[in-house]
Design a protein around this motif. Structure first.
Motif, short mmCIF file in Angstrom:
data_model
loop_
_atom_site.label_atom_id
_atom_site.label_comp_id
_atom_site.label_asym_id
_atom_site.label_seq_id
_atom_site.Cartn_x
_atom_site.Cartn_y
_atom_site.Cartn_z
N MET A 8 0.85 -1.17 0.00
CA MET A 8 0.00 0.00 0.00
C MET A 8 0.90 1.24 0.00
N LYS A 9 0.48 2.26 -0.75
CA LYS A 9 1.21 3.53 -0.80
C LYS A 9 0.40 4.60 -0.09
N TRP A 10 1.08 5.68 0.24
CA TRP A 10 0.38 6.82 0.82
C TRP A 10 -0.59 7.40 -0.19
N GLU A 11 -0.32 7.18 -1.47
CA GLU A 11 -1.22 7.67 -2.52
C GLU A 11 -2.60 7.02 -2.40
N ASP A 12 -2.64 5.74 -2.03
CA ASP A 12 -3.91 5.05 -1.84
C ASP A 12 -4.68 5.64 -0.67
N VAL A 13 -3.96 5.95 0.40
CA VAL A 13 -4.59 6.56 1.57
C VAL A 13 -5.13 7.95 1.20
N ALA A 14 -4.35 8.72 0.47
CA ALA A 14 -4.79 10.06 0.06
C ALA A 14 -5.97 9.98 -0.91
N LEU A 15 -5.98 8.98 -1.77
CA LEU A 15 -7.09 8.80 -2.71
C LEU A 15 -8.39 8.53 -1.97
N SER A 16 -8.36 7.59 -1.05
CA SER A 16 -9.59 7.28 -0.32
C SER A 16 -10.01 8.46 0.56
N SER A 17 -9.05 9.16 1.11
CA SER A 17 -9.37 10.34 1.93
C SER A 17 -9.99 11.44 1.09
N SER A 18 -9.47 11.64 -0.11
CA SER A 18 -10.04 12.68 -0.97
C SER A 18 -11.45 12.33 -1.40
N ILE A 19 -11.73 11.06 -1.64
CA ILE A 19 -13.09 10.65 -1.98
C ILE A 19 -14.03 10.94 -0.82
N ILE A 20 -13.60 10.60 0.39
CA ILE A 20 -14.42 10.86 1.58
C ILE A 20 -14.65 12.36 1.75
N ILE A 21 -13.62 13.16 1.58
CA ILE A 21 -13.73 14.60 1.77
C ILE A 21 -14.66 15.22 0.74
N VAL A 22 -14.50 14.83 -0.52
CA VAL A 22 -15.33 15.41 -1.57
C VAL A 22 -16.80 15.02 -1.38
N LEU A 23 -17.06 13.76 -1.08
CA LEU A 23 -18.45 13.33 -0.94
C LEU A 23 -19.10 13.89 0.33
N THR A 24 -18.32 14.12 1.36
CA THR A 24 -18.88 14.61 2.62
C THR A 24 -19.03 16.12 2.64
N LEU A 25 -18.05 16.84 2.15
CA LEU A 25 -18.06 18.30 2.29
C LEU A 25 -18.52 19.05 1.05
N LEU A 26 -18.33 18.50 -0.14
CA LEU A 26 -18.70 19.23 -1.36
C LEU A 26 -20.21 19.18 -1.60
N THR A 27 -20.83 18.06 -1.33
CA THR A 27 -22.26 17.91 -1.62
C THR A 27 -23.14 18.90 -0.85
N PRO A 28 -22.95 19.06 0.48
CA PRO A 28 -23.79 20.07 1.17
C PRO A 28 -23.52 21.49 0.69
N TYR A 29 -22.29 21.78 0.31
CA TYR A 29 -21.98 23.11 -0.21
C TYR A 29 -22.72 23.36 -1.52
N LEU A 30 -22.75 22.37 -2.39
CA LEU A 30 -23.46 22.52 -3.66
C LEU A 30 -24.97 22.57 -3.45
N ASP A 31 -25.46 21.94 -2.40
CA ASP A 31 -26.89 22.05 -2.07
C ASP A 31 -27.24 23.48 -1.67
N LYS A 32 -26.36 24.12 -0.91
CA LYS A 32 -26.62 25.50 -0.48
C LYS A 32 -26.63 26.45 -1.66
N ILE A 33 -25.79 26.18 -2.65
CA ILE A 33 -25.75 27.03 -3.84
C ILE A 33 -26.99 26.82 -4.69
N GLY A 34 -27.53 25.60 -4.67
CA GLY A 34 -28.75 25.32 -5.43
C GLY A 34 -28.50 24.50 -6.69
N PHE A 35 -27.43 23.74 -6.71
CA PHE A 35 -27.15 22.91 -7.88
C PHE A 35 -28.12 21.74 -7.94
#
Length: 83
Positions: free
Chosen positions: A1-28
């Protein structure tokens, strides 16, 4: 396992958790949120992560899984505080 795999899964979690409510507030719409999330994830996966030299180093599975779980817990708590 590489740190890249850890960063990849972390970025997926961050985008799905934090980006979606922000886009809801904008009205997308649902489809526009899907396109934005996909574009952000692909740009992170193919542009950002391979360029970072530190992420190319190996890590043990135990440390990798513990890092991913701790990042998941932190991001979920942060997402609840923001919303």
């Amino acid at each position: 396992m590489k740190w890249e795999d850890v960063a990849l899964s972390s970025s997926i979690i961050i985008v799905l958790t934090l980006l979606t409510p922000y886009l809801d507030k904008i009205g997308f719409s649902f489809w526009l949120k899907t396109v934005c999330g996909t574009a952000v994830l692909f740009s992170i996966i193919y542009i950002v992560l391979p360029k970072i030299k530190f992420l190319q180093k190996s890590v043990t599975k135990k440390v990798g899984w513990l890092s991913m779980i701790s990042i998941l817990i932190f991001v979920l708590i942060l997402g609840d505080l923001i919303n």
